[in-house]
Design a protein around this motif. Structure first.
Motif, mmCIF file in Angstrom:
data_model
loop_
_atom_site.group_PDB
_atom_site.id
_atom_site.type_symbol
_atom_site.label_atom_id
_atom_site.label_comp_id
_atom_site.label_asym_id
_atom_site.label_seq_id
_atom_site.Cartn_x
_atom_site.Cartn_y
_atom_site.Cartn_z
ATOM 1 N N ALA A 20 -32.754 -29.374 26.065
ATOM 2 C CA ALA A 20 -32.519 -28.072 25.430
ATOM 3 C C ALA A 20 -32.729 -28.149 23.927
ATOM 4 N N ASP A 21 -33.158 -27.017 23.353
ATOM 5 C CA ASP A 21 -33.207 -26.971 21.884
ATOM 6 C C ASP A 21 -31.876 -26.438 21.353
ATOM 7 N N ALA A 22 -31.776 -26.310 20.045
ATOM 8 C CA ALA A 22 -30.485 -25.985 19.427
ATOM 9 C C ALA A 22 -29.954 -24.634 19.901
ATOM 10 N N VAL A 23 -30.839 -23.648 19.957
ATOM 11 C CA VAL A 23 -30.395 -22.307 20.350
ATOM 12 C C VAL A 23 -29.894 -22.326 21.786
ATOM 13 N N GLN A 24 -30.616 -23.005 22.641
ATOM 14 C CA GLN A 24 -30.221 -23.063 24.043
ATOM 15 C C GLN A 24 -28.884 -23.772 24.200
ATOM 16 N N ARG A 25 -28.714 -24.849 23.414
ATOM 17 C CA ARG A 25 -27.429 -25.547 23.477
ATOM 18 C C ARG A 25 -26.302 -24.626 23.028
ATOM 19 N N ALA A 26 -26.539 -23.899 21.943
ATOM 20 C CA ALA A 26 -25.514 -22.971 21.431
ATOM 21 C C ALA A 26 -25.173 -21.935 22.498
ATOM 22 N N THR A 267 -18.094 -8.891 21.277
ATOM 23 C CA THR A 267 -17.967 -9.634 22.538
ATOM 24 C C THR A 267 -19.145 -9.301 23.470
ATOM 25 N N ILE A 268 -19.490 -8.015 23.559
ATOM 26 C CA ILE A 268 -20.645 -7.624 24.388
ATOM 27 C C ILE A 268 -21.910 -8.316 23.879
ATOM 28 N N LEU A 269 -22.045 -8.316 22.547
ATOM 29 C CA LEU A 269 -23.214 -8.954 21.921
ATOM 30 C C LEU A 269 -23.283 -10.425 22.327
ATOM 31 N N LEU A 270 -22.168 -11.132 22.220
ATOM 32 C CA LEU A 270 -22.151 -12.559 22.548
ATOM 33 C C LEU A 270 -22.499 -12.771 24.019
ATOM 34 N N VAL A 271 -21.933 -11.939 24.888
ATOM 35 C CA VAL A 271 -22.203 -12.094 26.318
ATOM 36 C C VAL A 271 -23.691 -11.902 26.592
ATOM 37 N N THR A 272 -24.265 -10.812 26.080
ATOM 38 C CA THR A 272 -25.673 -10.539 26.380
ATOM 39 C C THR A 272 -26.569 -11.595 25.731
ATOM 40 N N PHE A 273 -26.207 -12.038 24.543
ATOM 41 C CA PHE A 273 -26.995 -13.089 23.876
ATOM 42 C C PHE A 273 -27.026 -14.346 24.743
ATOM 43 N N ALA A 274 -25.853 -14.809 25.153
ATOM 44 C CA ALA A 274 -25.779 -16.035 25.943
ATOM 45 C C ALA A 274 -26.560 -15.872 27.245
ATOM 46 N N VAL A 275 -26.361 -14.726 27.892
ATOM 47 C CA VAL A 275 -27.007 -14.505 29.188
ATOM 48 C C VAL A 275 -28.527 -14.487 29.041
ATOM 49 N N GLN A 276 -29.012 -13.823 28.006
ATOM 50 C CA GLN A 276 -30.464 -13.709 27.827
ATOM 51 C C GLN A 276 -31.098 -15.059 27.526
ATOM 52 N N ILE A 277 -30.484 -15.806 26.609
ATOM 53 C CA ILE A 277 -31.049 -17.116 26.244
ATOM 54 C C ILE A 277 -31.051 -18.035 27.465
ATOM 55 N N LEU A 278 -29.924 -18.055 28.175
ATOM 56 C CA LEU A 278 -29.841 -18.918 29.351
ATOM 57 C C LEU A 278 -30.841 -18.469 30.411
ATOM 58 N N GLY A 279 -31.015 -17.179 30.548
ATOM 59 C CA GLY A 279 -31.955 -16.652 31.533
ATOM 60 C C GLY A 279 -33.374 -17.084 31.214
ATOM 61 N N ASP A 280 -33.722 -17.002 29.961
ATOM 62 C CA ASP A 280 -35.041 -17.421 29.496
ATOM 63 C C ASP A 280 -35.291 -18.888 29.819
ATOM 64 N N TRP A 281 -34.286 -19.649 29.508
ATOM 65 C CA TRP A 281 -34.352 -21.091 29.688
ATOM 66 C C TRP A 281 -34.497 -21.418 31.182
ATOM 67 N N ARG A 283 -35.622 -19.565 33.497
ATOM 68 C CA ARG A 283 -36.919 -19.150 33.992
ATOM 69 C C ARG A 283 -37.965 -20.210 33.694
ATOM 70 N N ASP A 284 -37.923 -20.715 32.446
ATOM 71 C CA ASP A 284 -38.891 -21.740 32.066
ATOM 72 C C ASP A 284 -38.782 -22.952 32.978
ATOM 73 N N ARG A 285 -37.558 -23.291 33.332
ATOM 74 C CA ARG A 285 -37.371 -24.487 34.151
ATOM 75 C C ARG A 285 -37.680 -24.223 35.617
ATOM 76 N N ALA A 286 -37.382 -22.995 36.070
ATOM 77 C CA ALA A 286 -37.495 -22.738 37.502
ATOM 78 C C ALA A 286 -38.919 -22.376 37.923
ATOM 79 N N ASP A 287 -39.705 -21.851 36.986
ATOM 80 C CA ASP A 287 -41.036 -21.395 37.353
ATOM 81 C C ASP A 287 -41.927 -22.589 37.684
ATOM 82 N N PRO A 288 -42.390 -22.664 38.920
ATOM 83 C CA PRO A 288 -43.205 -23.826 39.293
ATOM 84 C C PRO A 288 -44.481 -23.926 38.462
ATOM 85 N N ARG A 289 -44.954 -22.778 37.966
ATOM 86 C CA ARG A 289 -46.198 -22.814 37.194
ATOM 87 C C ARG A 289 -45.980 -23.435 35.819
#
Lengths: 293, 521
Positions: A20-26, A267-281, A283-289
């Motif tokens: 993970a990079d710094a943002v993803q770790r955060a 709090t909403i901001l933090l939740v959506t931020f965390a969810v979006q970054i983790l989701g992105d991450w 996706r990158d890992r799960a996509d077989p391509r």
């Protein structure tokens, strides 16, 4: 499977962390903290979230003039502790959003998969329902359902679950159609695989990544929808706190007591931020391509 | 070049800002707006805002005064010729907004469509406040007589009602179907395109969204001070205040007390406040199977500390009524009656005596309608809990007052005219709205006391009968008046407007004397 997976888990987590990079770790740390706070709200919250103090309304957070000792984030329009309400609201909102998003995912994903696999009339029917859903503003549908069946918590969860199912259905159906034309599906079919096996072994792994992205998008959407419904009086009933309801009420106090809206909004901001970054991450890992071969 | 452009832009900007002031135009943002504008069928707090600019009654009053002082309206003089007859002389040369001249026939039409109502929405108003009127009769082109069934002591008061504003007969008939016949659809259509004799005419109406008034040059009285007033529906407080701050609007209605400090701190804004002549109510369904025991309902009222709520939610500026009575009632104002009080110990005792087993009591309320409604509802749940009542809030936008499963809910009881018969009497009369919705019962003794209170010519007798009614309400309460709310209107500096004490609640009076504009900033 589980016996094998268990000893591997720490190693897998460590590898995940290393990649993970710094943002993803955060984001990961933030998500874990938010999850822990939500689960432990009854233990962590300094006050009963519904305990009023009518003569100490709208006191600012600690450090400001007129602040009330012990109320670190101030008190709200009925003198309740905002920190405690935020923690309990986080718990309920996360629960509602997760339940809603999972219902939408399962419902929309299944329908989309069936439509893509079977084609023909089934597909036409599913896509007709999708078009109908898109054609009518969702807030209207939600209002209608809630007025008709009463706004109890189970009805609300179902309504939130209906939010965005058509997006899952569209994405899954399009992906499925694309994949079905691929040679490896042709090969599987030639080898005698039935539709269930094709769906399970060959389609689903390829569908994970767009679904994860959609899931993270709709999770934030559901948090906001809950806020809209609360503002219209069709969300969770007062005095129960949800983040959306707190923002809805707090909006009226922005000029004179901004802390009422700031705490749940952040709090909403933090939740959506965390969810979006983790989701992105994810996706990158799960996509077989995108996976390194 | 750029500088010149900037200068032009600035000049244009200034023109845009000062333009409306010079032209005497304002924009008002209101919290609520209804889907029709017909003063005869309407008696809501929402509708009452809009009618006074468009219509006139036969008898006006000095709205700047709390005590009734009757003034000529569309009638220039009137005289009660018998206990059941009032003779009125009509004003000459009055024009409707259509340009037609008002005749005695228009007046007779306007009155008799209400006195002998056959349009169901009018029938409701006929029953709840005009029931004693028999008919209006034309004597000659300038004289009419109004007859009542029983001796009437409130002639002027009732002829001043918005339900008896004068409308043009031919215009109403022309609206739907046969242009020369009267159909119910004519009344429906009138609500979308109302026409009266007032100082403003309705230039535009988008139901639920916008009302635009324009000065009516043919008005019989002092000309309207504004050339144009645009009223827009902006439901959220924060958005109304933003519109005010940006200069997009000049007046904003329904400002909760919590916002007053922020308005006072803004040098460009000010607020006008008044205790509005209505009660926010908590009503209780006496026929709900679990609420039939009066002791339960008494406990529900005794548990609520209204003074604390006033101090916390209204900055102490609302009025907590001891009984169902308003100072507007003059000699019939009876604050000496102590019908409602706070006594948690007594509440506990009554609950124990009634064998209350902790069943859930549902408190219905609107999400965003009455000022402080939601806050009060939550605070009341805590107060109930303190005496052991298991209350639950049910917030929903639909009116539940007519449903048999309704237990407790919020309501308001406005003053429709300045007499207890125009507030308590409208809602709680035998056969009135509360009883016909199935949540209030009356018996013969109640009806007898009500008759005396409404029709007795002797003031002392009226008061004694009212005290009797209040004693019955206290013993077997169907409601608790929570407070007379302290309502505020915020406006930009330079707008001089305030609610007039002689009006029913919420009237946005823009007639001469009620509003002036300074050069606006």
């Amino acid at each position: 499977m589980t016996a094998l997976a268990a000893p591997r888990a720490p190693g897998a987590l460590a590898r995940l962390w290393a990649e993970a990079d710094a943002v993803q770790r955060a984001a990961l740390v933030l998500a874990l903290i938010l999850l822990a706070l939500a689960l432990l709200a009854p233990l962590v919250a300094p006050f009963d979230p519904n305990a009023q103090s009518l003569l100490a309304r709208m006191r600012p957070p600690a450090g400001f003039e007129r602040a009330r000792p012990g109320h670190w984030l101030g008190t709200d329009e009925l003198g309740r502790d905002i920190l405690s309400r935020c923690l309990f609201a986080l718990r309920l909102t996360l629960g509602l959003a997760l339940a809603g998003a999972v219902i939408g995912l399962v419902l929309g994903g299944t329908l989309g998969l069936i439509a893509g696999l079977l084609g023909g009339r089934v597909e036409a029917a599913v896509m007709g329902a999708v078009d109908a859903q898109i054609a009518v503003p969702f807030t209207l549908i939600a209002l209608f359902v809630l007025v008709l069946f009463g706004n109890t918590l189970p009805v609300l969860v179902i309504v939130l679950g209906l939010y965005g199912w058509e997006q899952y259905a569209r994405i899954v159906r399009a992906e499925t159609r694309k994949l079905m034309a691929m040679p490896f599906i042709e090969a599987a079919r030639a080898a005698g695989a039935g539709p269930v096996r094709i769906a399970r072994v060959h389609l689903m792994p390829n569908l994970v990544s767009p679904l994860v992205v959609q899931f993270t998008l709709s999770l934030s959407g559901i948090v906001l929808l809950e806020s809209t419904l609360s503002f219209l009086g069709l969300g969770v009933q007062p005095p129960t706190a949800t983040l959306g309801a707190m923002v809805g009420v707090g909006r009226d106090y922005m000029p004179n007591a901004p802390w009422i809206v700031i705490a749940p909004a952040v709090t909403i901001l933090l939740v959506t931020f965390a969810v979006q970054i983790l989701g992105d991450w994810l996706r990158d890992r799960a996509d077989p391509r995108l996976r390194p071969r | 070049m750029r500088r010149m452009l900037q200068g032009t832009a600035l000049a244009l900007g200034l023109a845009a800002l000062t333009g409306p002031a010079a032209a005497q135009e304002i924009t008002v943002v209101v919290a609520n707006m209804s889907g029709y504008l017909d003063p005869a069928r309407d008696h809501s707090n929402v509708g009452s805002q809009f009618y006074f600019n468009l219509f006139d009654p036969l008898i006006h009053r000095d709205y700047a005064k709390l005590e009734p002082e009757w003034l000529p309206g569309l009638a220039v003089s009137w005289q009660q010729t018998s206990p059941t007859t009032m003779e009125l002389t009509l004003r000459e040369g009055v024009q409707f907004h259509t340009g037609a001249t008002m005749t005695a026939d228009d007046v007779i039409f306007s009155l008799n469509r209400m006195f002998q109502a056959d349009f169901p929405p009018y029938q409701v108003r006929q029953r709840d406040r005009l029931a004693n009127f028999d008919r209006a009769e034309k004597i000659d082109d300038r004289t009419i007589r109004v007859h009542t069934k029983r001796p009437e002591t409130l002639f002027e008061t009732l002829l001043n009602l918005q339900q008896l504003f004068i409308v043009p007969e031919a215009y109403v008939k022309s609206l739907a179907g046969d242009p020369n016949a009267l159909e119910h659809d004519d009344y429906e259509a009138f609500g979308q395109k109302p026409v009266g004799t007032g100082p403003y005419r309705l230039a535009e109406f988008v139901p639920g969204q916008m009302v635009v008034y324009e000065r009516f040059e043919g008005f019989w009285g002092v000309p309207a001070p504004l050339a144009k007033a645009t009223v827009r529906h902006v439901p959220e407080v924060a958005s109304r205040l933003t519109a005010l701050r940006t200069g997009e609007a000049h007046i904003a209605t329904n400002i909760p007390p919590d916002q007053l400090a922020a308005i006072e701190a803004d040098p460009g804004l000010k607020a006008e406040s008044a205790q509005t002549a209505l009660f926010h109510m908590m009503i209780m369904n006496v026929n709900h199977p679990k609420m039939q025991d009066a002791r339960i309902r008494r406990a529900l009222t005794l548990a609520i500390d209204r003074d604390l709520l006033n101090e916390a939610l209204w900055l102490g500026k609302a009025e907590i009524p001891a009984s169902h009575t308003l100072r507007e009632f003059g000699p019939l104002y009876m604050p000496e009656l102590k019908t409602f009080r706070y006594d948690p110990e007594e509440a506990k005792r009554l609950l124990a005596e009634a064998g209350y087993d902790g069943f859930e009591i549902v408190y219905d309320h609107f999400p965003n309608y009455y000022t402080n409604e939601v806050l009060a509802a939550q605070a009341i749940m805590e107060m109930w809990a303190a005496v052991g009542i298991n209350g639950r809030l049910n917030q929903q936008p639909a009116w539940t007052g007519g449903k048999p499963e309704m237990m407790v809910r919020t309501w308001s009881n406005p003053m429709y005219f300045a007499d207890p018969a125009g507030q308590f009497g409208v809602m709680w009369a035998p056969g009135g709205p509360a009883q016909s919705e199935g949540r209030f019962n009356t018996d013969e003794a109640y009806a007898a006391a009500w008759e005396r209170f409404r029709f007795s010519a002797d003031l002392a007798d009226r008061k004694a009968a009212y005290a009797e009614l209040m004693a019955r309400i206290e013993a077997d309460p169907p409601f608790l008046p929570l407070w007379r709310p302290y309502e505020s209107w915020a406006m930009r500096q330079g707008v001089n407007w305030k609610p007039q004490p002689g009006h029913i609640p919420y009237v946005l009076d823009f007639r001469a004397g009620a509003i002036t504009l300074d050069a606006m900033n």
